[in-house]
Design a protein around this motif. Sequence first.
Motif, PDB file in Angstrom:
ATOM      1  N   ASP A  28      42.113  34.250  46.160  1.00 58.65           N
ATOM      2  CA  ASP A  28      41.874  34.456  44.730  1.00 58.65           C
ATOM      3  C   ASP A  28      42.815  35.525  44.172  1.00 58.65           C
ATOM      4  OD1 ASP A  28      39.857  32.565  44.803  1.00 58.65           O
ATOM      5  OD2 ASP A  28      38.244  34.053  44.972  1.00 58.65           O
ATOM      6  N   VAL A  32      45.961  35.226  41.302  1.00 62.79           N
ATOM      7  CA  VAL A  32      46.172  36.121  40.159  1.00 62.79           C
ATOM      8  C   VAL A  32      47.581  36.707  40.218  1.00 62.79           C
ATOM      9  CG1 VAL A  32      45.423  38.265  39.062  1.00 62.79           C
ATOM     10  CG2 VAL A  32      43.729  36.633  39.889  1.00 62.79           C
ATOM     11  N   ALA A  69      42.822  44.779  35.576  1.00 60.74           N
ATOM     12  CA  ALA A  69      41.499  44.195  35.342  1.00 60.74           C
ATOM     13  C   ALA A  69      41.410  42.793  35.942  1.00 60.74           C
ATOM     14  CB  ALA A  69      41.197  44.154  33.853  1.00 60.74           C
ATOM     15  N   ALA A  70      42.466  42.005  35.816  1.00 58.54           N
ATOM     16  CA  ALA A  70      42.475  40.651  36.386  1.00 58.54           C
ATOM     17  C   ALA A  70      42.432  40.702  37.909  1.00 58.54           C
ATOM     18  CB  ALA A  70      43.710  39.891  35.912  1.00 58.54           C
ATOM     19  N   ARG A  72      41.198  43.157  39.757  1.00 56.39           N
ATOM     20  CA  ARG A  72      39.876  43.644  40.169  1.00 56.39           C
ATOM     21  C   ARG A  72      38.822  42.550  40.024  1.00 56.39           C
ATOM     22  NH1 ARG A  72      39.965  49.732  37.580  1.00 56.39           N
ATOM     23  NH2 ARG A  72      41.360  50.624  39.137  1.00 56.39           N
ATOM     24  N   ALA A  73      38.948  41.716  38.999  1.00 58.33           N
ATOM     25  CA  ALA A  73      38.004  40.614  38.818  1.00 58.33           C
ATOM     26  C   ALA A  73      38.117  39.607  39.958  1.00 58.33           C
ATOM     27  CB  ALA A  73      38.263  39.924  37.482  1.00 58.33           C
ATOM     28  N   ALA A  74      39.302  39.504  40.558  1.00 57.61           N
ATOM     29  CA  ALA A  74      39.501  38.600  41.691  1.00 57.61           C
ATOM     30  C   ALA A  74      39.038  39.219  43.008  1.00 57.61           C
ATOM     31  CB  ALA A  74      40.973  38.206  41.796  1.00 57.61           C
ATOM     32  N   GLY A  75      38.684  40.498  43.002  1.00 55.83           N
ATOM     33  CA  GLY A  75      38.160  41.131  44.206  1.00 55.83           C
ATOM     34  C   GLY A  75      39.072  42.148  44.858  1.00 55.83           C
TER      35      GLY A  75
END
Length: 96
Positions: A28, A32, A69-70, A72-75
């Motif tokens: 993931d 990104v 932010a993108a 971090r949203a992916a892990g």
Amino acid sequence: MADEYFLLVCDDVPHDVVITDPGVRVLDVAQVVRRLTGLSLWRSKALATQVPAVVLDARHPDDAAAAVAALRAAGARAETRERPGCGAAVVSSPGL
């Protein structure tokens, strides 16, 4: 005659986007990275797993924050780092 000193100030200091840990969802995160950089998925995965990895360099602070932010949203654990160089004192001699 004495030396003259100037202070260079940047309004928008460029930032680097750095992955410090890809986390458990590496694919993931690689997707990104691929979307952000335009690299192939294979190269994006290689970049995401070789930490700390600079994904984007010299970006506007708002763009860098959106990229972090993108990620971090992916892990992933990601951060922005200010690029050195702005705000450094430059010495100029009057005779030069």
